[in-house]
Design a protein around this motif. Structure first.
Motif, PDB file in Angstrom:
ATOM      1  N   ARG A 262      -2.160   2.192  -8.716  1.00 41.61           N
ATOM      2  CA  ARG A 262      -3.280   1.592  -7.982  1.00 41.61           C
ATOM      3  C   ARG A 262      -3.239   0.070  -7.973  1.00 41.61           C
ATOM      4  O   ARG A 262      -3.914  -0.550  -7.163  1.00 41.61           O
TER       5      ARG A 262
ATOM      6  N   GLN B 123       0.833  -1.211   0.000  1.00 40.84           N
ATOM      7  CA  GLN B 123       0.000   0.000   0.000  1.00 40.84           C
ATOM      8  C   GLN B 123       0.863   1.256   0.000  1.00 40.84           C
ATOM      9  O   GLN B 123       0.587   2.215  -0.720  1.00 40.84           O
ATOM     10  N   HIS B 124       1.955   1.237   0.776  1.00 41.14           N
ATOM     11  CA  HIS B 124       2.879   2.381   0.796  1.00 41.14           C
ATOM     12  C   HIS B 124       3.563   2.556  -0.553  1.00 41.14           C
ATOM     13  O   HIS B 124       3.716   3.683  -1.038  1.00 41.14           O
TER      14      HIS B 124
ATOM     15  N   GLN C 252       2.265   6.387  -6.994  1.00 37.94           N
ATOM     16  CA  GLN C 252       1.009   6.879  -7.575  1.00 37.94           C
ATOM     17  C   GLN C 252       0.408   5.872  -8.558  1.00 37.94           C
ATOM     18  O   GLN C 252      -0.054   6.218  -9.638  1.00 37.94           O
TER      19      GLN C 252
ATOM     20  N   GLN D 289       1.138   3.970  -3.068  1.00 36.02           N
ATOM     21  CA  GLN D 289       0.906   5.380  -2.765  1.00 36.02           C
ATOM     22  C   GLN D 289       2.082   6.233  -3.258  1.00 36.02           C
ATOM     23  O   GLN D 289       1.877   7.255  -3.912  1.00 36.02           O
ATOM     24  N   LYS D 290       3.302   5.814  -2.957  1.00 36.50           N
ATOM     25  CA  LYS D 290       4.490   6.589  -3.328  1.00 36.50           C
ATOM     26  C   LYS D 290       4.727   6.613  -4.834  1.00 36.50           C
ATOM     27  O   LYS D 290       5.293   7.564  -5.356  1.00 36.50           O
TER      28      LYS D 290
END
Length: 142
Positions: free
Chosen positions: A123, A114-115, A121, A118-119
């Motif tokens: 999905r 998940q990190h 960008q 997120q980093k």
């Protein structure tokens, strides 16, 4: 030998409850990774009849290009643990295989993933793989 691999593949195709299933067929130097992924309804065009329910990905594990954890760490500001997980996911086998390869709990791997998403960008794991190879190729050319 090939019949045994085919039987294993058939069993796996019936057990796609979690959406993805992977095996490795053969022995070095010609080891082939086989990943079956259930196609979800959202990938279909509205009104389109679903002719396929599963995508099959074959990869020559000996010929795989590796994206190094150190590159991922510097390119996307990942922690060493996140970069190691991303490298293992990119190498194949998904988050479960990466967790097993790194000797970490699946829940820890999912948190790291998940990190990473997120980093970067992104999905999905497939987007992560595409981005990592594109960034690695661009870095190699510069």
């Amino acid at each position: 030998r090939d019949q045994r691999a085919l039987t294993t593949l058939r069993r796996g195709s019936r057990s796609l409850a979690h959406g993805q299933w992977s095996i490795v067929v053969g022995e070095a130097p010609r080891t082939i990774g086989v990943t079956l992924t259930r196609l979800s309804e959202h990938v279909l065009v509205p009104g389109m009849v679903a002719l396929a329910t599963t995508a099959v990905f074959l990869s020559d594990l000996a010929a795989r290009t590796r994206v190094a954890a150190a590159f991922l760490q510097s390119a996307f500001a990942l922690t060493p643990a996140e970069a190691a997980l991303a490298e293992a996911i990119i190498a194949g086998g998904g988050v479960r295989g990466a967790a097993n390869a790194l000797g970490i709990a699946l829940t820890t791997a999912k948190t790291h993933l998940q990190h990473v998403l997120q980093k970067t960008q992104t999905r999905r794991q497939a987007e992560l793989v595409r981005l990592a190879f594109a960034a690695s190729a661009a870095n190699a050319q510069s």
